[in-house]
Write a protein that holds these residues in place. Structure first.
Motif, PDB file in Angstrom:
ATOM      1  N   THR A  42     -41.749  68.454 -13.569  1.00  0.00           N
ATOM      2  CA  THR A  42     -42.419  69.310 -14.549  1.00  0.00           C
ATOM      3  C   THR A  42     -41.725  69.311 -15.906  1.00  0.00           C
ATOM      4  O   THR A  42     -42.308  69.751 -16.897  1.00  0.00           O
ATOM      5  CB  THR A  42     -42.476  70.761 -14.041  1.00  0.00           C
ATOM      6  N   GLY A  43     -40.490  68.856 -15.951  1.00  0.00           N
ATOM      7  CA  GLY A  43     -39.670  69.070 -17.132  1.00  0.00           C
ATOM      8  C   GLY A  43     -39.887  68.118 -18.286  1.00  0.00           C
ATOM      9  O   GLY A  43     -40.664  67.167 -18.223  1.00  0.00           O
ATOM     10  N   ASN A  44     -39.196  68.430 -19.358  1.00  0.00           N
ATOM     11  CA  ASN A  44     -39.108  67.605 -20.555  1.00  0.00           C
ATOM     12  C   ASN A  44     -40.462  67.370 -21.220  1.00  0.00           C
ATOM     13  O   ASN A  44     -40.862  66.249 -21.508  1.00  0.00           O
ATOM     14  CB  ASN A  44     -38.397  66.291 -20.208  1.00  0.00           C
ATOM     15  N   GLY A  45     -41.165  68.503 -21.410  1.00  0.00           N
ATOM     16  CA  GLY A  45     -42.391  68.507 -22.189  1.00  0.00           C
ATOM     17  C   GLY A  45     -43.676  68.311 -21.416  1.00  0.00           C
ATOM     18  O   GLY A  45     -44.759  68.494 -21.965  1.00  0.00           O
ATOM     19  N   ARG A  46     -43.600  67.954 -20.154  1.00  0.00           N
ATOM     20  CA  ARG A  46     -44.809  67.543 -19.426  1.00  0.00           C
ATOM     21  C   ARG A  46     -45.831  68.660 -19.269  1.00  0.00           C
ATOM     22  O   ARG A  46     -47.043  68.401 -19.251  1.00  0.00           O
ATOM     23  CB  ARG A  46     -44.430  66.966 -18.054  1.00  0.00           C
ATOM     24  N   THR A  47     -45.398  69.904 -19.159  1.00  0.00           N
ATOM     25  CA  THR A  47     -46.357  70.990 -18.935  1.00  0.00           C
ATOM     26  C   THR A  47     -46.776  71.701 -20.213  1.00  0.00           C
ATOM     27  O   THR A  47     -47.453  72.724 -20.164  1.00  0.00           O
ATOM     28  CB  THR A  47     -45.772  72.036 -17.970  1.00  0.00           C
TER      29      THR A  47
END
Length: 388
Positions: A227-232
């Motif tokens: 989910t991390g680093n901008g994906r959501t």
């Protein structure tokens, strides 16, 4: 694809992967090219890894510059990229310390160790259980398989590491009961269960669970590997939920294509590890950290707004479309339940130049964060046709 490559693979590589009949030779951005010269729009990003696509020039420049200086030193010495990345992660999240490793599984192992050491020192060694959610996925080491709340991952590898309990997402009473009965050291959740079918958790549940953990001095930990680093649409998914975790694990998209894992430690846990308590030969590798800095520094408000806009476009295209039963997810992490088997949709899309993934019975989309609008629209049209 080259028959010789396939034969070599089948002869010498452990048969753990059911590969698609595509040999990717090159690419640029969200387009990849196979050895036969056929191009594909990539909506998988190496399973949420290539945040800015293939052969991204900014990423390439950062990696090449660092390779020209020093590729590895070990953690016996200081390096600039390691310290700079840790600083940025803490400044962007409010966390206090970072431990670097090489993968999401290792980042989660570190989180588990942090919770157990914290609880043992604060409450006693009998407080060691890590409570996770059914349908979760936290990695493929024996310990992170034990944390994973899906029985079919457990069947071949008994006995697993003890000290884990799995509860039903959304059931606060069960969570509280199990935490009390098992003397929980930590609660570990994914805000969106990626491998579990791209299922977002209920915000009220996450908020209440985090409050319960805080009130009972149980470390509340969030697995942000996928989910991390901008994906959501936020730097990390927990930021969409208005909570402040004690520990956050991240990997995949942080490195943009090079292996890296990071475990972020908040106020409570910042000093849980002392000299010799944990380690990693390649953790904090300067080339991987330089790559990660090039990714992290470009995840700004403008990019995140575009992620949300592209997400709204995809939800709008697929919700209620012919052959679609439901759409779930958050940001550019989307699961589509189709009337056809997901594998059939994936195959049809591939034949027509679009690469997508599956998650349980869903078609899973994980495009690069900066995928151009025209490619996204073209890929969506191909998928809609494949779903009919």
């Amino acid at each position: 694809m080259s028959g010789s490559i396939r034969k070599l693979d089948e002869q010498y590589i452990a048969g753990t992967y059911k590969r698609f009949p595509v040999e990717i030779a090159s690419g640029s951005g969200s387009v990849v090219t196979d050895t036969d010269g056929k191009t594909y729009i990539d909506l998988g990003s190496g399973i949420a890894v290539t945040s800015f696509g293939i052969a991204d020039p900014v990423w390439q420049a950062a990696v090449i510059e660092q390779i020209g200086k020093v590729q590895h030193t070990s953690n016996l010495y200081y390096t600039g990229p390691c310290a700079a990345l840790a600083e940025q992660l803490c400044l962007r999240t409010g966390m206090k310390k970072v431990f670097f490793s090489n993968s999401g599984a290792e980042a989660n192992e570190c989180a588990i160790k942090a919770a157990r050491k914290y609880a043992a020192e604060k409450k006693g060694p009998e407080h060691f259980t890590i409570v996770t959610l059914k349908n979760s996925f936290h990695g493929r080491t024996l310990t992170t398989l034990s944390a994973t709340g899906q029985e079919h991952y457990h069947e071949l590898y008994q006995p697993l590491t003890p000290g884990f309990a799995h509860v039903t997402a959304g059931d606060l009473d069960e969570l509280k009961q199990v935490c009390a009965e098992t003397k929980a050291a930590g609660i570990l959740v994914e805000c969106v269960q990626g491998e579990g079918g791209v299922v977002p958790l209920d915000p009220a549940y996450v908020e209440t669970a985090a409050d319960y953990a805080n009130e009972n001095d149980i470390l509340f930990m969030v697995d942000e590997v996928q989910t991390g680093n901008g994906r959501t649409g936020a730097l990390y998914a927990y930021m969409n939920y208005g909570i402040s975790p004690d520990v956050v694990s991240t990997a995949k998209g942080l490195g943009g294509g090079l292996p890296i894992g990071a475990t972020l430690l908040g106020e409570k846990a910042q000093n849980v590890f002392g000299y010799g308590d944990h380690g990693s030969t390649f953790g904090g590798n300067p080339v991987s950290c330089a790559a990660a800095l090039s990714v992290l520094n470009r995840i700004d408000d403008e990019l995140l707004e575009n992620v949300k806009r592209k997400s709204a476009f995809l939800f709008g295209r697929f919700e209620g479309a012919e052959g679609v039963e439901s759409v779930s997810g958050m940001g550019l992490m989307i699961g589509i339940k189709t009337k056809k088997p997901a594998a059939e949709v994936v195959s049809a899309a591939m034949n027509n130049g679009v690469l997508v993934l599956t998650a349980k019975d869903r078609v899973r989309l994980l495009p690069a964060l900066n995928i151009p609008d025209d490619l996204l629209e073209k890929a969506a049209a191909v998928l809609l046709e494949a779903m009919k």
